[in-house]
Design a protein around this motif. Structure first.
Motif, mmCIF file in Angstrom:
data_model
loop_
_atom_site.group_PDB
_atom_site.id
_atom_site.type_symbol
_atom_site.label_atom_id
_atom_site.label_comp_id
_atom_site.label_asym_id
_atom_site.label_seq_id
_atom_site.Cartn_x
_atom_site.Cartn_y
_atom_site.Cartn_z
ATOM 1 N N UNK A 157 0.841 -1.192 0.000
ATOM 2 C CA UNK A 157 0.000 0.000 0.000
ATOM 3 C C UNK A 157 0.877 1.243 0.000
ATOM 4 N N UNK A 158 0.544 2.211 -0.846
ATOM 5 C CA UNK A 158 1.297 3.461 -0.938
ATOM 6 C C UNK A 158 0.759 4.450 0.092
ATOM 7 N N UNK A 159 1.634 4.887 0.979
ATOM 8 C CA UNK A 159 1.243 5.793 2.058
ATOM 9 C C UNK A 159 1.901 7.152 1.844
ATOM 10 N N UNK A 160 1.104 8.193 1.848
ATOM 11 C CA UNK A 160 1.555 9.580 1.743
ATOM 12 C C UNK A 160 2.573 9.791 0.624
ATOM 13 N N UNK A 161 2.198 9.492 -0.633
ATOM 14 C CA UNK A 161 3.103 9.794 -1.749
ATOM 15 C C UNK A 161 3.355 11.294 -1.833
ATOM 16 N N UNK A 162 4.579 11.662 -2.129
ATOM 17 C CA UNK A 162 4.953 13.081 -2.178
ATOM 18 C C UNK A 162 4.163 13.810 -3.262
ATOM 19 N N UNK A 163 3.698 14.981 -2.927
ATOM 20 C CA UNK A 163 2.999 15.810 -3.911
ATOM 21 C C UNK A 163 3.939 16.177 -5.046
ATOM 22 N N UNK A 164 5.169 16.549 -4.681
ATOM 23 C CA UNK A 164 6.221 16.827 -5.660
ATOM 24 C C UNK A 164 7.458 16.064 -5.222
ATOM 25 N N UNK A 165 7.787 14.919 -5.822
ATOM 26 C CA UNK A 165 8.999 14.184 -5.431
ATOM 27 C C UNK A 165 10.247 15.032 -5.672
ATOM 28 N N UNK A 166 11.137 15.030 -4.686
ATOM 29 C CA UNK A 166 12.370 15.810 -4.739
ATOM 30 C C UNK A 166 13.546 14.875 -4.533
ATOM 31 N N UNK A 167 14.556 14.996 -5.344
ATOM 32 C CA UNK A 167 15.738 14.140 -5.249
ATOM 33 C C UNK A 167 16.337 14.213 -3.842
ATOM 34 N N UNK A 168 16.566 13.049 -3.232
ATOM 35 C CA UNK A 168 17.138 12.977 -1.901
ATOM 36 C C UNK A 168 16.132 13.045 -0.777
ATOM 37 N N UNK A 169 14.854 13.216 -1.104
ATOM 38 C CA UNK A 169 13.811 13.305 -0.089
ATOM 39 C C UNK A 169 12.862 12.110 -0.198
ATOM 40 N N UNK A 170 12.072 11.917 0.851
ATOM 41 C CA UNK A 170 11.117 10.813 0.857
ATOM 42 C C UNK A 170 10.076 11.006 -0.243
ATOM 43 N N UNK A 171 9.846 9.952 -1.006
ATOM 44 C CA UNK A 171 8.862 10.012 -2.070
ATOM 45 C C UNK A 171 7.572 9.302 -1.682
ATOM 46 N N UNK A 172 7.689 8.187 -0.960
ATOM 47 C CA UNK A 172 6.502 7.427 -0.571
ATOM 48 C C UNK A 172 6.907 6.394 0.475
ATOM 49 N N UNK A 173 5.966 6.016 1.307
ATOM 50 C CA UNK A 173 6.171 4.934 2.267
ATOM 51 C C UNK A 173 5.362 3.728 1.803
ATOM 52 N N UNK A 174 5.987 2.557 1.880
ATOM 53 C CA UNK A 174 5.319 1.315 1.511
ATOM 54 C C UNK A 174 4.901 0.600 2.793
ATOM 55 N N UNK A 175 3.638 0.225 2.866
ATOM 56 C CA UNK A 175 3.117 -0.453 4.042
ATOM 57 C C UNK A 175 2.355 -1.704 3.618
ATOM 58 N N UNK A 176 2.363 -2.697 4.490
ATOM 59 C CA UNK A 176 1.657 -3.942 4.233
ATOM 60 C C UNK A 176 0.275 -3.873 4.872
ATOM 61 N N UNK A 177 -0.749 -4.112 4.069
ATOM 62 C CA UNK A 177 -2.112 -4.135 4.599
ATOM 63 C C UNK A 177 -2.315 -5.392 5.397
ATOM 64 N N UNK A 178 -2.726 -5.243 6.661
ATOM 65 C CA UNK A 178 -2.895 -6.383 7.554
ATOM 66 C C UNK A 178 -4.345 -6.809 7.674
ATOM 67 N N UNK A 179 -5.257 -5.969 7.263
ATOM 68 C CA UNK A 179 -6.670 -6.293 7.379
ATOM 69 C C UNK A 179 -7.355 -5.503 8.471
#
Length: 325
Positions: free
Chosen positions: A303-325
């Motif tokens: 699951x994609x969590x808080x994808x960056x509005x504007x991805x910037x080199x060297x900064x967080x672009x997105x967090x990946x999380x596992x859906x547990x239910x």
């Protein structure tokens, strides 16, 4: 370190959001009673937990400021224990420009990544200096609630360490939205709540409440609602205290997620495969972005969590999380 100016050019190419929620004048709350500007502490005459509520860890996330101002304006006082209210990055907040509404997130760097002992001992940015001043007020806390909002319009969520005590606390809140669990000390060790739990009073609980989209009125209502529920469950409010409704429509099927990986943009050419908003679930092996090459989901129920509005080199672009239910 990515300064707000690094986003300026990209920001101007995007349509400005509707600004329904605007900053408040905090001048009346500058001089508190803690020795630290914009921080107020109220003690009862009965034993109980020390609860800290924080807003404006990011300067353009207004919902927290609105929730704190409501508590101060209504003279809310703890029935037992103590209550500390902190306006965090006021310097960034005061730089808000409606023509560049995302630029006041911070002055020098992300204020929720600087909470590390070495950084606080030798602060070298506006955010780390502010953290160093606030840190002593967190070291005796039993419960810390840090109020945030998101750049994309997604439903509210709670983020907290995957520990039995934290899960038990959240279970008492009746929180009808997504819950994100992380390994304490692993996911962003420089987070404010992680610092309080690891370097403060033993048994301290920490919660990050993402209260909705930055400039939506509903995010302020959501911040009021989670704050009052936390205070009530901690025993700081009377049983008959007015608990406001949630700011957003409850979704009891939202479920739980385990944060697995934070993806940083490695080049200035990072691009998502489509305009994700957050909580999109993708299959293992599915391409979700391009950077130095295609980026694919590394596990099932990704699951994609808080994808960056504007991805910037060297900064967080997105967090990946596992859906547990």
């Amino acid at each position: 370190m990515n300064s707000p100016s690094s986003l300026a050019g990209s920001e101007l190419r995007l349509e400005l959001p509707t600004l329904d929620l605007l900053p408040l004048d905090l001048g009346a709350y500058r001089h508190g009673n803690t020795g630290v500007d914009y921080c107020h502490r109220f003690e009862s005459d009965r034993s109980g937990p020390d609860v800290v509520i924080i807003g404006l860890t990011h300067g353009n996330e207004f919902c927290g400021a609105h929730a704190l101002c409501e508590l101060l304006e209504q003279d809310v006082r703890p029935l037992r224990g103590s209550l500390t209210l902190m306006f965090n990055n006021v310097t960034a907040y005061q730089r808000f420009d409606p023509q560049r509404p995302y630029a006041s997130r911070c002055v020098d760097e992300d204020g929720n990544r600087v909470w590390l002992p070495a950084r606080l001992k030798h602060p070298d940015s506006e955010e780390s200096r502010r953290a160093a001043r606030l840190a002593p007020l967190l070291r005796e806390a039993d419960l810390v609630l840090d109020l945030h909002s998101t750049s994309n319009p997604v439903a509210p969520m709670l983020i907290y360490p995957e520990l039995p005590d934290c899960s038990a606390l959240v279970a008492t809140l009746g929180f009808p939205f997504a819950q994100l669990l992380y390994k304490l000390g692993g996911y962003h060790p420089g987070m404010l709540i992680s610092y309080a739990m690891q370097h403060g009073r033993k048994g301290c609980h920490g919660l990050v409440a993402e209260c909705g989209s930055h400039f939506e009125l509903d995010s302020a209502q959501q911040a009021h609602a989670i704050t009052r529920r936390v205070l009530y469950r901690a025993g700081l409010l009377e049983q008959d205290a007015l608990i406001p409704p949630w700011g957003y429509e409850p979704d009891h099927r939202a479920g739980h997620y385990r944060i697995r990986e934070v993806i940083e943009a490695r080049t200035e050419h990072f691009r998502f495969s489509q305009p994700y908003r957050g909580f999109e679930r993708i299959a293992r092996g599915e391409v979700y972005a391009q950077d130095t090459g295609p980026l694919t989901a590394p596990f099932d129920n990704c699951t994609l969590i808080m994808p960056a509005r504007i991805p910037v080199c060297g900064a967080e672009a997105v967090t990946l999380a596992e859906f547990l239910g």
